[in-house]
Motif scaffolding. Structure first.
Motif, PDB file in Angstrom:
ATOM      1  N   PRO A  28       3.339  -6.136 -13.508  1.00 20.21           N
ATOM      2  CA  PRO A  28       4.532  -7.007 -13.508  1.00 20.21           C
ATOM      3  C   PRO A  28       5.824  -6.250 -13.225  1.00 20.21           C
ATOM      4  N   HIS A  29       5.867  -4.943 -13.558  1.00 21.13           N
ATOM      5  CA  HIS A  29       7.073  -4.160 -13.312  1.00 21.13           C
ATOM      6  C   HIS A  29       7.353  -3.982 -11.816  1.00 21.13           C
ATOM      7  N   LEU A  30       6.335  -4.207 -10.988  1.00 18.15           N
ATOM      8  CA  LEU A  30       6.503  -4.045  -9.546  1.00 18.15           C
ATOM      9  C   LEU A  30       6.728  -5.370  -8.828  1.00 18.15           C
ATOM     10  N   HIS A  31       6.970  -6.424  -9.590  1.00 19.59           N
ATOM     11  CA  HIS A  31       7.226  -7.730  -8.984  1.00 19.59           C
ATOM     12  C   HIS A  31       8.715  -7.841  -8.651  1.00 19.59           C
ATOM     13  N   THR A  32       9.150  -6.997  -7.733  1.00 24.10           N
ATOM     14  CA  THR A  32      10.534  -6.955  -7.279  1.00 24.10           C
ATOM     15  C   THR A  32      10.551  -7.065  -5.758  1.00 24.10           C
ATOM     16  N   PRO A  33      11.720  -7.356  -5.157  1.00 19.29           N
ATOM     17  CA  PRO A  33      11.770  -7.492  -3.692  1.00 19.29           C
ATOM     18  C   PRO A  33      11.233  -6.273  -2.948  1.00 19.29           C
ATOM     19  N   MET A  34      11.582  -5.077  -3.419  1.00 19.45           N
ATOM     20  CA  MET A  34      11.148  -3.852  -2.738  1.00 19.45           C
ATOM     21  C   MET A  34       9.630  -3.790  -2.627  1.00 19.45           C
ATOM     22  N   TYR A  35       8.939  -4.075  -3.705  1.00 19.80           N
ATOM     23  CA  TYR A  35       7.479  -3.972  -3.715  1.00 19.80           C
ATOM     24  C   TYR A  35       6.823  -5.205  -3.113  1.00 19.80           C
ATOM     25  N   PHE A  36       7.515  -6.323  -3.105  1.00 24.82           N
ATOM     26  CA  PHE A  36       7.040  -7.507  -2.391  1.00 24.82           C
ATOM     27  C   PHE A  36       6.940  -7.197  -0.893  1.00 24.82           C
ATOM     28  N   PHE A  37       7.983  -6.561  -0.356  1.00 32.14           N
ATOM     29  CA  PHE A  37       7.962  -6.165   1.054  1.00 32.14           C
ATOM     30  C   PHE A  37       6.918  -5.083   1.312  1.00 32.14           C
ATOM     31  N   LEU A  38       6.762  -4.157   0.366  1.00 37.21           N
ATOM     32  CA  LEU A  38       5.775  -3.094   0.533  1.00 37.21           C
ATOM     33  C   LEU A  38       4.352  -3.659   0.561  1.00 37.21           C
ATOM     34  N   ALA A  39       4.075  -4.645  -0.294  1.00 38.80           N
ATOM     35  CA  ALA A  39       2.755  -5.285  -0.292  1.00 38.80           C
ATOM     36  C   ALA A  39       2.499  -5.984   1.042  1.00 38.80           C
ATOM     37  N   ASN A  40       3.531  -6.617   1.589  1.00 35.95           N
ATOM     38  CA  ASN A  40       3.390  -7.252   2.901  1.00 35.95           C
ATOM     39  C   ASN A  40       3.157  -6.219   3.997  1.00 35.95           C
ATOM     40  N   LEU A  41       3.855  -5.085   3.905  1.00 41.09           N
ATOM     41  CA  LEU A  41       3.660  -4.010   4.885  1.00 41.09           C
ATOM     42  C   LEU A  41       2.238  -3.464   4.829  1.00 41.09           C
ATOM     43  N   SER A  42       1.706  -3.295   3.616  1.00 44.22           N
ATOM     44  CA  SER A  42       0.330  -2.820   3.471  1.00 44.22           C
ATOM     45  C   SER A  42      -0.668  -3.820   4.049  1.00 44.22           C
TER      46      SER A  42
END
Length: 315
Positions: A53-67
């Protein structure tokens, strides 16, 4: 035009990186290993972001999409090359080739758009930290990703439809391991002026726009840091932008090396450079983001530890 040149091709021959059978075994082993690392590494990043849950931020949302895009990007090109090697074949059907071109254009452009969105996110985080949550609202993040998908799909559809209208004659050998639009276009015996013009205008626009956004974002970040330089501010900027900047340099460095030089025959150097951003970059992205990011490393440790505990519990 001679009679043999009037024969329409039903398939293309992918000669691979070297075109030499004695080197293809080495290439096969490298591609298989890198593809497995790409899939597992990017899947781990996605799972870590989804489960923490700590990674549910815009930065990591975009990173998950990039992956996710990196997994798809590699899957468009590598599996067909691996299957052809196992079967002892070099052929790819006309429809498979056009489909590969369509998805290749989508995912290469999605990489660029996501990197630009991530650069904007980093700009807001460093230059407007107090307004970050207000400016990077979840609805805006989703909208930016959806808009990127729409633009890249329309762009890929346009280029593919223009490619389909061309006639391909007797020359069907491609010195590559997949249907790269540039060398395929060179094989056509039709007038490719419209294709070249579209690639220069529309293709250039969809490539330059994300790159410009990245450049402007980093220019503002650098200006903000230099206004009141301190070791703490510089460290914060490096920790926030270091991974992203490294990925940008790898991705655009290879692309500029292939597509931004004067028109010339497609060389082995171009083929290797294309392999770099289609195979190597998606593989190293998870390592770059995880090794330089304490939050991702912590989430990965939790994920792996949880899996180990559950496997021991059920064994």
């Amino acid at each position: 035009m001679g009679g043999d040149n009037e024969t329409m091709v039903a398939e293309f021959l992918l000669l691979g990186l070297s075109g030499k059978s004695d080197q293809e075994e080495i290439v096969f082993g490298l591609f298989l290993g890198m593809y497995m690392v790409t899939i597992s590494g990017n899947l781990l990043i996605i799972l870590a972001i989804c489960c923490d849950p700590h990674l549910h931020t815009p930065m990591y949302f975009f990173l998950a999409n990039l992956s996710s895009v990196d997994i798809c990007f590699s899957s468009v090109t590598i599996p067909k090359a691996l299957v052809n090697h196992v079967l002892g074949s070099k052929s790819i059907s006309y429809m498979e080739c056009m489909t590969q071109i369509y998805f290749f254009i989508i995912f290469i452009n999605m990489d660029g758009f996501l990197l630009s969105v991530m650069a904007y996110d980093r700009y807001v985080a460093i230059c407007h930290p107090l307004h970050y949550t207000l400016m990077m609202r979840p609805r805006l993040c989703v909208l930016l990703v959806v808009l990127s998908w729409v633009i890249t799909n329309l762009h890929a559809l346009l280029h593919t439809l223009l490619m389909v209208r061309l006639t391909f004659c007797s020359h069907n050998a491609v010195r590559h391991f997949f249907c790269d639009p540039y060398p395929i276009l060179k094989l056509s015996c039709s007038d490719t002026f419209i294709n070249d013009l579209t690639a220069f205008t529309v293709g250039g626009l969809t490539s330059i726009t994300p790159f410009t956004c990245i450049t402007v974002s980093y220019a503002y970040i650098l200006s903000n840091v230099l206004k009141s330089p301190s070791i703490q501010r510089i460290r914060k900027a490096l920790s926030t932008c270091g991974s992203h900047f490294t990925v940008v340099c790898l991705f655009y460095g290879a692309i500029l090396g292939v597509y931004m030089h004067p028109s010339s025959p497609y060389s082995i150097q171009d083929t290797v450079a294309t392999a770099f951003f289609t195979v190597v970059t998606p593989m190293v992205n998870p390592f770059i983001y995880s090794l330089r990011n304490h939050d991702v490393k912590g989430a990965l440790r939790k994920l792996i530890f949880r899996r180990l505990i559950s496997s021991k519990f059920y064994s």
